[in-house]
Design an enzyme around this catalytic site. Structure first.
Site, short mmCIF file in Angstrom:
data_model
loop_
_atom_site.label_atom_id
_atom_site.label_comp_id
_atom_site.label_asym_id
_atom_site.label_seq_id
_atom_site.Cartn_x
_atom_site.Cartn_y
_atom_site.Cartn_z
N LYS A 157 0.89 -1.62 0.31
CA LYS A 157 0.23 0.08 -0.69
C LYS A 157 0.87 1.02 0.08
O LYS A 157 0.73 2.23 -0.55
CB LYS A 157 -1.06 -0.11 1.46
CG LYS A 157 -2.69 -0.62 1.26
CD LYS A 157 -2.31 -1.15 2.51
CE LYS A 157 -3.88 -2.71 2.19
NZ LYS A 157 -4.13 -2.90 3.31
N GLN A 171 -4.64 -1.66 9.69
CA GLN A 171 -4.47 -2.72 9.04
C GLN A 171 -4.71 -3.64 10.41
O GLN A 171 -4.44 -4.01 11.19
CB GLN A 171 -2.77 -3.66 8.67
CG GLN A 171 -2.54 -4.71 8.01
CD GLN A 171 -3.58 -4.79 6.51
OE1 GLN A 171 -3.02 -3.68 6.02
NE2 GLN A 171 -3.85 -5.53 6.59
N ASP A 231 -10.67 3.06 5.15
CA ASP A 231 -11.05 1.23 4.60
C ASP A 231 -13.02 1.57 4.93
O ASP A 231 -12.78 0.76 4.36
CB ASP A 231 -10.84 1.19 6.06
CG ASP A 231 -9.51 0.01 5.54
OD1 ASP A 231 -9.15 -0.34 4.28
OD2 ASP A 231 -8.67 0.29 6.25
#
Ligand code: NDP
Length: 311
Positions: free
Chosen positions: A57, A101, A124
């Site tokens: 990412k 994460q 997200d």
């Protein structure tokens, strides 16, 4: 009537590249206004898969011209310390997106943390406010993997309106938001889960079947209506020869990879079931490729939304 045509492969790599090119162009346009979208990726501990995802990412941010920062606290970090970190990132003007994460270590309160991220920076799309906005079809930051599924369908010019979409899996990350996005595109949506009775009855009724359950090769050819669109979200690593034979016997390319690496990835759809489909996303090279591209798109979107710029 059973189709004798070969199914269309929905090439996630190609679509992801197109999205990334568009994102890079938007980043350039924002740069002309003195804005550089920024992503902070928080990686706790040393889970190898998470490390690979986060590095990828951060690298993609660099490739596309976004600012990025990886913050890697040790896995002894407490919930309170993580909350303090999130509050600090919330307050930074150079950070438009905050990514935590998952999974976090068991002692960290994941729900509290995800709720602490400012909804405006929740790239997200996991914050309850963004989930609510998604449900009521307001411009929001939608979770990346389901948003990627919609991009694959749209950019492949596959009809969604009026189609019967059946989703296997009801997680907050994939199943539920995918169902919402498809519903807003006027699909008729059925959500199935581990307590659903006669699953095959539902899957066989699907024009679009989205498999997101985390069970290797679960969807078999008998469960698929010939000609249906198969969207395989599953990422399952198999290491046993017997499993390999069950899915890939006779597949020389996979056999070589399996021998070299000691494992291969299979989706939630049995490879034989793809042969029945009208179109399908391969694993790897399908939905998984879209997730990072959509994260980049969401970060630019967040940068625009936060500054009141048009989308
Ligand atoms: P979860 O484990 O959070 O959810 C799995 C869902 O599948 C649950 O709703 C569960 O039902 C349902 N389920 C499990 N077993 C069955 C069964 N036998 N029959 C019917 N339903 C079942 O998984 P995620 O949603 O996070 O991920 C799903 C898959 O997608 C995984 O393989 C994951 O690796 C992959 N993934 C891929 C991504 C990508 O970038 N391509 C991103 C995210 C995930 P119940 O609710 O009843 O327990």
């Amino acid at each position: 009537m059973i189709s004798t045509l070969s199914p269309t492969v929905l090439d996630g790599t190609r679509i992801a590249e197109a999205i990334k090119t568009e994102v890079a162009m938007q980043v350039q346009q924002l740069a002309a206004q003195g804005i550089r979208p920024g992503l902070a990726a928080v990686l706790v501990g040393s889970v190898p898969a998470s490390q690979i995802y986060v590095r990828s990412k951060v690298q993609t941010c660099k490739d596309l011209g976004l600012y990025s920062e990886m913050i890697a606290p040790p896995d002894t970090i407490t919930t309170e310390e993580m909350l303090a970190l999130v509050v600090q990132l919330n307050g930074r003007d150079d950070i438009d997106g905050i990514l935590i994460q998952l999974p976090l270590p068991a002692h960290v309160d994941t729900k509290r943390l995800l709720e602490a991220v400012l909804p405006e920076k929740d790239v997200d799309g996991f914050h309850p406010i963004n989930m609510g906005r998604l449900q009521s079809n307001q411009p929001a930051l939608a979770p990346c993997t389901p948003a990627g599924i919609l991009e694959i369908l749209k950019r492949s010019h596959l009809p969604v309106a009026g189609q019967h979409a059946v989703i296997l899996g009801r997680s907050d990350i994939v199943g539920k938001p995918a169902a919402m996005l498809l519903l807003h595109e006027n699909a008729t949506v059925t959500i199935c889960h581990s307590k659903t009775r006669d699953l095959a009855h539902h899957t066989r009724a699907a024009d679009i079947l989205v498999a997101a359950i985390g069970r290797p090769g679960f969807v078999t050819p008998e469960m698929v209506r010939p000609g249906a669109i198969l969207i395989d979200v599953g990422i399952n690593r198999i290491t046993e020869q017997k499993d390999f034979d069950r899915f890939f016997a006779g597949n020389v390319k996979r056999e070589t990879a399996f021998r070299e690496k000691g494992s291969v990835i299979v989706g939630d759809v049995h490879p034989k079931a793809f042969e029945v489909a009208g179109a399908y996303t391969p694993v790897p090279g399908g939905v998984g490729k879209l997730t990072i591209a959509m994260l980049m798109a969401n970060t630019v979107r967040a940068a625009r939304l936060r500054r009141g710029l048009p989308l």
